[in-house]
Design a protein around this motif. Structure first.
Motif, PDB file in Angstrom:
ATOM      1  N   PRO A 321      15.232   1.196 -20.080  1.00  8.34           N
ATOM      2  CA  PRO A 321      14.026   1.764 -19.236  1.00  8.34           C
ATOM      3  C   PRO A 321      13.279   0.818 -18.495  1.00  8.34           C
ATOM      4  O   PRO A 321      12.778   1.564 -17.647  1.00  8.34           O
ATOM      5  N   PHE A 322      13.285  -0.206 -18.644  1.00  5.64           N
ATOM      6  CA  PHE A 322      12.663  -1.135 -17.633  1.00  5.64           C
ATOM      7  C   PHE A 322      13.401  -1.420 -16.276  1.00  5.64           C
ATOM      8  O   PHE A 322      12.808  -1.219 -15.252  1.00  5.64           O
ATOM      9  N   ALA A 323      14.998  -1.473 -16.452  1.00  3.79           N
ATOM     10  CA  ALA A 323      15.564  -1.352 -15.326  1.00  3.79           C
ATOM     11  C   ALA A 323      15.572  -0.136 -14.657  1.00  3.79           C
ATOM     12  O   ALA A 323      15.592  -0.017 -13.348  1.00  3.79           O
ATOM     13  N   LYS A 324      15.401   0.954 -15.278  1.00  3.10           N
ATOM     14  CA  LYS A 324      15.619   2.286 -14.717  1.00  3.10           C
ATOM     15  C   LYS A 324      14.105   2.528 -13.787  1.00  3.10           C
ATOM     16  O   LYS A 324      14.230   3.005 -12.832  1.00  3.10           O
ATOM     17  N   LYS A 325      12.929   1.927 -14.472  1.00  4.76           N
ATOM     18  CA  LYS A 325      11.587   2.119 -13.719  1.00  4.76           C
ATOM     19  C   LYS A 325      11.902   1.210 -12.331  1.00  4.76           C
ATOM     20  O   LYS A 325      11.370   1.469 -11.394  1.00  4.76           O
ATOM     21  N   TYR A 326      12.370   0.070 -12.505  1.00  6.98           N
ATOM     22  CA  TYR A 326      12.576  -0.787 -11.391  1.00  6.98           C
ATOM     23  C   TYR A 326      13.361  -0.101 -10.302  1.00  6.98           C
ATOM     24  O   TYR A 326      13.332  -0.343  -9.160  1.00  6.98           O
ATOM     25  N   ASP A 327      14.583   0.295 -10.810  1.00 13.59           N
ATOM     26  CA  ASP A 327      15.682   0.957  -9.866  1.00 13.59           C
ATOM     27  C   ASP A 327      14.669   2.066  -9.063  1.00 13.59           C
ATOM     28  O   ASP A 327      15.176   2.291  -8.039  1.00 13.59           O
ATOM     29  N   LYS A 328      13.920   2.801  -9.828  1.00 16.52           N
ATOM     30  CA  LYS A 328      13.176   3.756  -9.068  1.00 16.52           C
ATOM     31  C   LYS A 328      12.265   3.127  -7.766  1.00 16.52           C
ATOM     32  O   LYS A 328      12.267   3.828  -6.828  1.00 16.52           O
ATOM     33  N   VAL A 329      11.625   2.175  -8.002  1.00 17.46           N
ATOM     34  CA  VAL A 329      10.857   1.539  -7.144  1.00 17.46           C
ATOM     35  C   VAL A 329      11.728   1.107  -6.016  1.00 17.46           C
ATOM     36  O   VAL A 329      11.220   1.515  -4.897  1.00 17.46           O
ATOM     37  N   LEU A 330      12.726   0.442  -6.281  1.00 19.37           N
ATOM     38  CA  LEU A 330      13.476  -0.109  -5.224  1.00 19.37           C
ATOM     39  C   LEU A 330      14.210   1.337  -4.431  1.00 19.37           C
ATOM     40  O   LEU A 330      14.328   0.959  -3.159  1.00 19.37           O
ATOM     41  N   LEU A 331      14.736   2.181  -5.104  1.00 18.99           N
ATOM     42  CA  LEU A 331      15.110   3.159  -4.181  1.00 18.99           C
ATOM     43  C   LEU A 331      14.236   3.930  -3.373  1.00 18.99           C
ATOM     44  O   LEU A 331      14.566   4.365  -2.471  1.00 18.99           O
ATOM     45  N   ALA A 332      12.960   4.205  -3.858  1.00 19.21           N
ATOM     46  CA  ALA A 332      11.972   4.590  -3.119  1.00 19.21           C
ATOM     47  C   ALA A 332      11.626   3.805  -1.939  1.00 19.21           C
ATOM     48  O   ALA A 332      11.529   4.439  -0.730  1.00 19.21           O
ATOM     49  N   LYS A 333      11.613   2.506  -2.143  1.00 15.92           N
ATOM     50  CA  LYS A 333      11.454   1.602  -1.000  1.00 15.92           C
ATOM     51  C   LYS A 333      12.524   1.569  -0.047  1.00 15.92           C
ATOM     52  O   LYS A 333      12.322   1.510   1.208  1.00 15.92           O
ATOM     53  N   GLU A 334      13.788   1.658  -0.450  1.00 17.65           N
ATOM     54  CA  GLU A 334      15.095   1.735   0.379  1.00 17.65           C
ATOM     55  C   GLU A 334      14.957   3.244   1.190  1.00 17.65           C
ATOM     56  O   GLU A 334      15.395   2.914   2.557  1.00 17.65           O
ATOM     57  N   GLN A 335      14.534   4.236   0.394  1.00 17.00           N
ATOM     58  CA  GLN A 335      14.535   5.641   1.010  1.00 17.00           C
ATOM     59  C   GLN A 335      13.542   5.624   2.349  1.00 17.00           C
ATOM     60  O   GLN A 335      13.637   6.007   3.321  1.00 17.00           O
ATOM     61  N   LYS A 336      12.394   4.779   2.191  1.00 15.59           N
ATOM     62  CA  LYS A 336      11.273   4.679   2.913  1.00 15.59           C
ATOM     63  C   LYS A 336      11.614   4.060   3.988  1.00 15.59           C
ATOM     64  O   LYS A 336      11.501   4.357   5.233  1.00 15.59           O
ATOM     65  N   GLU A 337      12.311   2.949   3.936  1.00 18.53           N
ATOM     66  CA  GLU A 337      12.814   2.069   4.939  1.00 18.53           C
ATOM     67  C   GLU A 337      13.826   2.716   5.687  1.00 18.53           C
ATOM     68  O   GLU A 337      13.958   2.659   7.027  1.00 18.53           O
ATOM     69  N   ALA A 338      14.850   3.490   5.200  1.00 22.19           N
ATOM     70  CA  ALA A 338      15.763   4.243   6.043  1.00 22.19           C
ATOM     71  C   ALA A 338      15.279   5.406   6.989  1.00 22.19           C
ATOM     72  O   ALA A 338      15.507   5.585   8.007  1.00 22.19           O
ATOM     73  N   LYS A 339      14.060   5.959   6.302  1.00 21.77           N
ATOM     74  CA  LYS A 339      13.385   7.158   7.363  1.00 21.77           C
ATOM     75  C   LYS A 339      12.610   6.340   8.372  1.00 21.77           C
ATOM     76  O   LYS A 339      12.756   6.933   9.687  1.00 21.77           O
ATOM     77  N   GLU A 340      12.001   5.235   7.938  1.00 22.10           N
ATOM     78  CA  GLU A 340      11.331   4.346   9.227  1.00 22.10           C
ATOM     79  C   GLU A 340      12.430   3.912  10.513  1.00 22.10           C
ATOM     80  O   GLU A 340      12.084   3.842  11.618  1.00 22.10           O
ATOM     81  N   ALA A 341      13.647   3.602   9.898  1.00 28.43           N
ATOM     82  CA  ALA A 341      14.528   3.070  10.846  1.00 28.43           C
ATOM     83  C   ALA A 341      15.200   4.197  11.835  1.00 28.43           C
ATOM     84  O   ALA A 341      15.658   4.265  12.999  1.00 28.43           O
ATOM     85  N   LYS A 342      15.023   5.529  11.267  1.00 28.48           N
ATOM     86  CA  LYS A 342      15.350   6.767  12.066  1.00 28.48           C
ATOM     87  C   LYS A 342      14.504   6.881  13.282  1.00 28.48           C
ATOM     88  O   LYS A 342      14.798   7.325  14.346  1.00 28.48           O
TER      89      LYS A 342
END
Length: 342
Positions: A321-342
């Motif tokens: 459960p802790f890894a799942k929550k951390y994964d969501k945080v990292l995924l959201a950060k990666e998606q945000k960075e990908a959008k900003e890169a566009k």
């Protein structure tokens, strides 16, 4: 001088005979649950020794604040019924012999000063870290605690506890070779292999659960990539890629499972050995890099191998459960960075 020597512990009472300037006939019994059982057990053990040799007294090491003048064990301990009354007088009546009681830590220090590493010294500094369940939990907590702040917890705790844990391993090896490996015969639960192959299984913090999550369910690029990198080292109980790559060090989102998993595994492993579900560790010193399940088989047979597999499941359940929550945080950060890169 011949003596009966008794060490009172919270889980076992160890008994031996002091004869010819050495301890002989060492064995252990379970600590009774009440005072009457305690009196009976100790009286029976002393009577057995008296039948074999003539002894001049009984020397006892005990937890608590021992007052040698009054014969009272003050303070408190896991054995509540031995405290705050004149226990020495009662034991002398039952044994028919002089009884001397000393605090267990003081007894150990005096032994080292007289015959051990402090022999010939005027004074020594002596530190006590128990190898009962309390000691196992302390070790299980402190290893990841130091690591969390970037300090090598395995080296720190290993340097402190290795000498006594290796001595426990040697005792178990002798009992195993003699075909007498059991807690009743004085086998230890917490040994060097308990430390290497359970508390530090798959690396400090027992991070196999993180490996399973990253390979099976992770969605973020960071967890997927670090998980692939950690897989092979993790098999051999090395997890620095996780410690510094995820990271776990100074990461509050993974602190709880990192601290909790070794405590749960240490406590549950102690209990399954204590209750006889699996036998004590046999004294075989499997290298700390030996993969899980294989090391379990080497140090305790097929039952220990199965239990070691169970601890891997425990790790996965705690980390998930802790890894799942951390994964969501990292995924959201990666998606945000990908959008900003566009």
């Amino acid at each position: 001088m011949n003596l009966a020597a008794i060490d009172i512990g919270g889980t076992t009472i160890k008994i031996a005979t002091w004869k010819d300037n050495q301890l002989q006939d060492k064995h252990a019994i379970d600590t009774p649950k009440d005072l009457n059982g305690f009196y009976q057990a100790l009286t029976d053990e002393v009577d057995k020794i008296k039948k074999d040799i003539k002894i001049e007294g009984v020397a006892i090491s005990s937890p608590g604040a021992v007052n040698k003048k009054t014969g009272i064990i003050g303070g408190s301990s896991a054995i509540a019924y031995i405290h705050n009354f004149k226990i020495v007088d009662e034991l002398e009546k039952r044994f028919g012999l002089p009884v001397s009681i000393e605090n267990d830590a003081n007894s150990a220090a005096l032994g080292e000063l007289a015959e051990g590493s402090g022999k010939g010294c005027d004074s020594i500094a002596f530190f006590v870290i128990g190898t009962g369940i309390g000691g196992a939990l302390a070790i299980g907590f402190l290893v990841p605690f130091f690591w969390f702040f970037g300090v090598h917890g395995g080296l720190i705790m290993g340097s402190l506890v290795a000498p006594m844990l290796q001595a426990n391993t040697a005792d178990n090896a002798r009992l195993f070779a003699a075909g007498k490996l059991s807690l009743a015969n004085g086998a230890h639960i917490v040994t060097n292999e308990f430390y290497n192959n359970f508390i530090n299984l798959t690396g400090s913090g027992i991070t196999i659960g993180l490996i399973v999550f990253t390979l099976v369910a992770a969605k973020s690029v960071q967890l997927k990539s670090i998980g692939k990198l950690e897989l092979v080292p993790g098999i051999f109980n090395i997890n620095e890629p996780f410690l510094f790559g995820l990271p776990i060090v100074m990461n509050p989102m993974l602190a709880v499972p990192f601290f909790l998993t070794p405590l749960v595994v240490a406590a549950s492993t102690y209990l399954v050995i204590k209750t006889g579900i699996v036998p004590p560790l046999n004294g075989i010193a499997a290298p700390w890099t030996t993969p899980a399940i294989i090391s379990g088989f080497l140090i305790g047979g097929w039952k220990m191998a199965i239990w070691q597999f169970c601890t891997l499941l425990i790790s996965t359940a705690i980390y998930w459960p802790f890894a799942k929550k951390y994964d969501k945080v990292l995924l959201a950060k990666e998606q945000k960075e990908a959008k900003e890169a566009k």
